[in-house]
Write a protein that holds these residues in place. Structure first.
Motif, PDB file in Angstrom:
ATOM      1  N   UNK A 327       0.810  -1.219   0.000  1.00 44.61           N
ATOM      2  CA  UNK A 327       0.000   0.000   0.000  1.00 44.61           C
ATOM      3  C   UNK A 327       0.846   1.272   0.000  1.00 44.61           C
ATOM      4  N   UNK A 328       1.814   1.332   0.886  1.00 44.24           N
ATOM      5  CA  UNK A 328       2.535   2.581   1.121  1.00 44.24           C
ATOM      6  C   UNK A 328       4.022   2.297   1.289  1.00 44.24           C
ATOM      7  N   UNK A 329       4.843   3.245   0.819  1.00 47.55           N
ATOM      8  CA  UNK A 329       6.283   3.214   1.061  1.00 47.55           C
ATOM      9  C   UNK A 329       6.655   4.444   1.880  1.00 47.55           C
ATOM     10  N   UNK A 330       7.368   4.217   2.976  1.00 44.51           N
ATOM     11  CA  UNK A 330       7.890   5.300   3.812  1.00 44.51           C
ATOM     12  C   UNK A 330       9.397   5.343   3.594  1.00 44.51           C
ATOM     13  N   UNK A 331       9.890   6.471   3.099  1.00 50.68           N
ATOM     14  CA  UNK A 331      11.309   6.559   2.745  1.00 50.68           C
ATOM     15  C   UNK A 331      12.049   7.502   3.691  1.00 50.68           C
ATOM     16  N   UNK A 345       5.084   7.389  -0.183  1.00 53.72           N
ATOM     17  CA  UNK A 345       4.653   7.052  -1.528  1.00 53.72           C
ATOM     18  C   UNK A 345       3.493   6.077  -1.538  1.00 53.72           C
ATOM     19  N   UNK A 346       2.678   6.166  -2.583  1.00 52.53           N
ATOM     20  CA  UNK A 346       1.536   5.270  -2.774  1.00 52.53           C
ATOM     21  C   UNK A 346       1.886   4.279  -3.878  1.00 52.53           C
ATOM     22  N   UNK A 347       1.643   2.987  -3.631  1.00 54.86           N
ATOM     23  CA  UNK A 347       1.966   1.937  -4.600  1.00 54.86           C
ATOM     24  C   UNK A 347       0.783   1.737  -5.536  1.00 54.86           C
ATOM     25  N   UNK A 348       1.089   1.660  -6.839  1.00 53.93           N
ATOM     26  CA  UNK A 348       0.021   1.452  -7.834  1.00 53.93           C
ATOM     27  C   UNK A 348       0.633   0.897  -9.122  1.00 53.93           C
ATOM     28  N   UNK A 349      -0.225   0.539 -10.082  1.00 52.67           N
ATOM     29  CA  UNK A 349       0.219   0.164 -11.430  1.00 52.67           C
ATOM     30  C   UNK A 349      -0.298   1.199 -12.406  1.00 52.67           C
ATOM     31  N   UNK A 350       0.525   1.525 -13.412  1.00 52.33           N
ATOM     32  CA  UNK A 350       0.075   2.493 -14.409  1.00 52.33           C
ATOM     33  C   UNK A 350      -0.764   1.787 -15.468  1.00 52.33           C
ATOM     34  N   UNK A 351      -1.212   2.533 -16.459  1.00 49.73           N
ATOM     35  CA  UNK A 351      -2.102   1.967 -17.486  1.00 49.73           C
ATOM     36  C   UNK A 351      -1.427   0.877 -18.296  1.00 49.73           C
ATOM     37  N   UNK A 352      -0.088   0.909 -18.328  1.00 45.62           N
ATOM     38  CA  UNK A 352       0.639  -0.113 -19.064  1.00 45.62           C
ATOM     39  C   UNK A 352       0.991  -1.323 -18.230  1.00 45.62           C
ATOM     40  N   UNK A 353       0.581  -1.309 -16.967  1.00 43.19           N
ATOM     41  CA  UNK A 353       0.848  -2.449 -16.101  1.00 43.19           C
ATOM     42  C   UNK A 353       2.145  -2.368 -15.329  1.00 43.19           C
ATOM     43  N   UNK A 354       2.892  -1.244 -15.489  1.00 42.96           N
ATOM     44  CA  UNK A 354       4.149  -1.084 -14.769  1.00 42.96           C
ATOM     45  C   UNK A 354       3.885  -0.749 -13.302  1.00 42.96           C
ATOM     46  N   UNK A 377      -4.411  13.099  -1.993  1.00 37.33           N
ATOM     47  CA  UNK A 377      -5.837  12.823  -1.773  1.00 37.33           C
ATOM     48  C   UNK A 377      -6.165  11.333  -1.793  1.00 37.33           C
ATOM     49  N   UNK A 378      -5.452  10.564  -2.614  1.00 33.97           N
ATOM     50  CA  UNK A 378      -5.671   9.117  -2.641  1.00 33.97           C
ATOM     51  C   UNK A 378      -5.277   8.502  -1.299  1.00 33.97           C
ATOM     52  N   UNK A 379      -4.172   8.968  -0.725  1.00 32.61           N
ATOM     53  CA  UNK A 379      -3.734   8.479   0.574  1.00 32.61           C
ATOM     54  C   UNK A 379      -4.759   8.807   1.652  1.00 32.61           C
ATOM     55  N   UNK A 380      -5.278  10.030   1.598  1.00 37.34           N
ATOM     56  CA  UNK A 380      -6.296  10.438   2.579  1.00 37.34           C
ATOM     57  C   UNK A 380      -7.561   9.593   2.421  1.00 37.34           C
ATOM     58  N   UNK A 381      -7.959   9.353   1.160  1.00 40.67           N
ATOM     59  CA  UNK A 381      -9.163   8.587   0.912  1.00 40.67           C
ATOM     60  C   UNK A 381      -9.057   7.166   1.418  1.00 40.67           C
ATOM     61  N   UNK A 382      -7.881   6.560   1.244  1.00 34.48           N
ATOM     62  CA  UNK A 382      -7.706   5.154   1.592  1.00 34.48           C
ATOM     63  C   UNK A 382      -7.483   4.942   3.098  1.00 34.48           C
ATOM     64  N   UNK A 383      -6.803   5.885   3.755  1.00 34.60           N
ATOM     65  CA  UNK A 383      -6.419   5.649   5.145  1.00 34.60           C
ATOM     66  C   UNK A 383      -6.861   6.734   6.117  1.00 34.60           C
ATOM     67  N   UNK A 384      -7.478   7.782   5.607  1.00 38.54           N
ATOM     68  CA  UNK A 384      -7.970   8.837   6.488  1.00 38.54           C
ATOM     69  C   UNK A 384      -9.357   8.498   7.024  1.00 38.54           C
ATOM     70  N   UNK A 385      -9.884   9.351   7.877  1.00 35.51           N
ATOM     71  CA  UNK A 385      -9.168  10.490   8.484  1.00 35.51           C
ATOM     72  C   UNK A 385      -8.245  10.011   9.598  1.00 35.51           C
ATOM     73  N   UNK A 386      -7.299  10.892   9.948  1.00 33.44           N
ATOM     74  CA  UNK A 386      -6.402  10.543  11.053  1.00 33.44           C
ATOM     75  C   UNK A 386      -6.250  11.717  11.983  1.00 33.44           C
TER      76      UNK A 386
END
Length: 386
Positions: A327-331, A345-354, A377-386
């Protein structure tokens, strides 16, 4: 006479008395001093006893450095080339260890205390000392100076998020987000370079896990000491001189799955075990953590692909598994002698599958943090509110 002079003259006698058994280090020192005919004050006797314990059971002349406040690493490059890290970067210390032969003897003795063999046939070793200190040592010809010793101090307690905020390791506004990641069982990778504080942050996050949950940690050598009542630590074992009996990280991850874990934690992803971790996180074992060496959140996909290739995973399989598992990378970074959480960072795949890790927020270690208009906003939507 000083304790330093006396311990050189009496150490062999003290060692022999302890080896024969029946006396502890304090009694051995008193007997050796009495039989030598010297009259010693209580202060010198105490110093001599401490020196004997360090020489026989600890890190010898390095023991004082290891016990120093805030010391995380002690490094020996040669007899007169000793460095420490107190959290501000490496600092050279005015300490002489004698000759190259003395440094080699110290390295061999430390390896033996850790239950490992270090000699010409096996000139490199990783071991754990009885007090938890992690040892890495190499001998000539690997180390041209005769021997090199690296000691990493095991912290006896986990820091809280509040303490990390107070020390400047993360902005206060992010503390709520980190708590939410733990509470909502996000699968998190903590990335960064050597000495950036990955284990420190991981232990702080694990301390937030509910007391009714069972945490199983998998590490090469135990470093994680979260403030939690139910932690089951697993550590790898090297093969013996015949090449048998070795237990690797991938084996331990599979073992962890059978131990009724609520959280599986991999202390450091460094090889084929990444396949086992991704599969575990994709099969209902959420709320897991792992650490990874990387230079930024954006390069985490490449690091995962390189490690997974060691397990024979093709690139598209890595992308599919990682996007579904993480889900998330903390660097973390280390600059100006300060360790701090620099990117989320938020983990995802792009339209090409990368596989992508898109930075959602950045922090320079001071001032306000910056956010990405899409990923935050995606991070807030998935894991908020905090």
């Amino acid at each position: 006479m000083t304790a330093g002079v006396l311990d050189r003259e009496l150490l062999d006698d003290v060692r022999a008395r302890i080896t024969r058994g029946g006396v502890d280090s304090a009694e051995a020192v008193r007997q050796a001093a009495r039989d030598s005919g010297r009259v010693l004050g209580s202060t010198v006797l105490n110093e001599l006893e401490r020196s004997a314990r360090a020489e026989l059971h600890g890190a010898g002349p390095l023991q004082d450095l290891l016990e120093g406040p805030d010391v995380t690493d002690v490094l020996v490059n040669g007899p007169d080339d000793v460095w420490v890290d107190r959290g501000r970067g490496l600092e050279r210390v005015p300490l002489s260890l004698g000759t190259a032969a003395d440094v080699r003897a110290l390295a061999v003795r430390l390896a033996a205390i850790g239950g490992q063999r270090l000699d010409d046939a096996r000139p490199s070793v990783d071991a754990r000392l009885p007090d938890g200190t992690r040892l890495h040592a190499v001998l000539a010809p690997i180390a041209p100076t005769g021997a090199a010793i690296s000691l990493r101090v095991l912290r006896s307690r986990a820091f809280s998020l509040e303490e990390l905020v107070a020390s400047g390791a993360l902005p206060g506004a992010w503390a709520g987000l980190l708590r939410a990641l733990v509470l909502r069982r996000a699968n998190v990778v903590i990335s960064g370079g050597t000495g950036t504080g990955k284990t420190t942050l991981l232990a702080a996050l694990l301390s937030l896990v509910g007391t009714g949950e069972r945490i199983v940690t998998v590490e090469e050598a135990r470093e994680l000491t979260p403030d939690h009542p139910h932690v089951m630590p697993l550590a790898t074992r090297r093969a013996n001189v015949e090449g048998a009996g070795g237990i690797g990280l991938a084996d331990l991850v599979r073992d962890a799955l059978r131990m009724r874990p609520d959280r599986i934690v991999l202390g450091e992803c460094r090889g084929a075990e990444v396949r086992e971790v991704l599969m575990a996180m994709n099969t209902g074992h959420d709320g897991g953590f792992a650490t990874l060496h990387a230079n930024a959140v954006a390069v985490v996909p490449a690091r995962l692909e390189a490690l997974a290739a060691l397990a024979g995973m093709p690139r598209d399989a890595v992308a599919a598994q990682a996007a579904g598992a993480l889900d998330v990378v903390l660097h973390l970074r280390r600059e100006r002698g300060v360790r701090f959480l620099a990117e989320i960072g938020v983990v995802r795949r792009d339209v090409g599958g990368e596989l992508l890790v898109r930075p959602a927020a950045r922090w320079s270690g001071q001032g306000a943090f910056e956010t990405d208009t899409a990923a935050w906003p995606e991070l807030v939507r998935r894991f908020g509110p905090w």
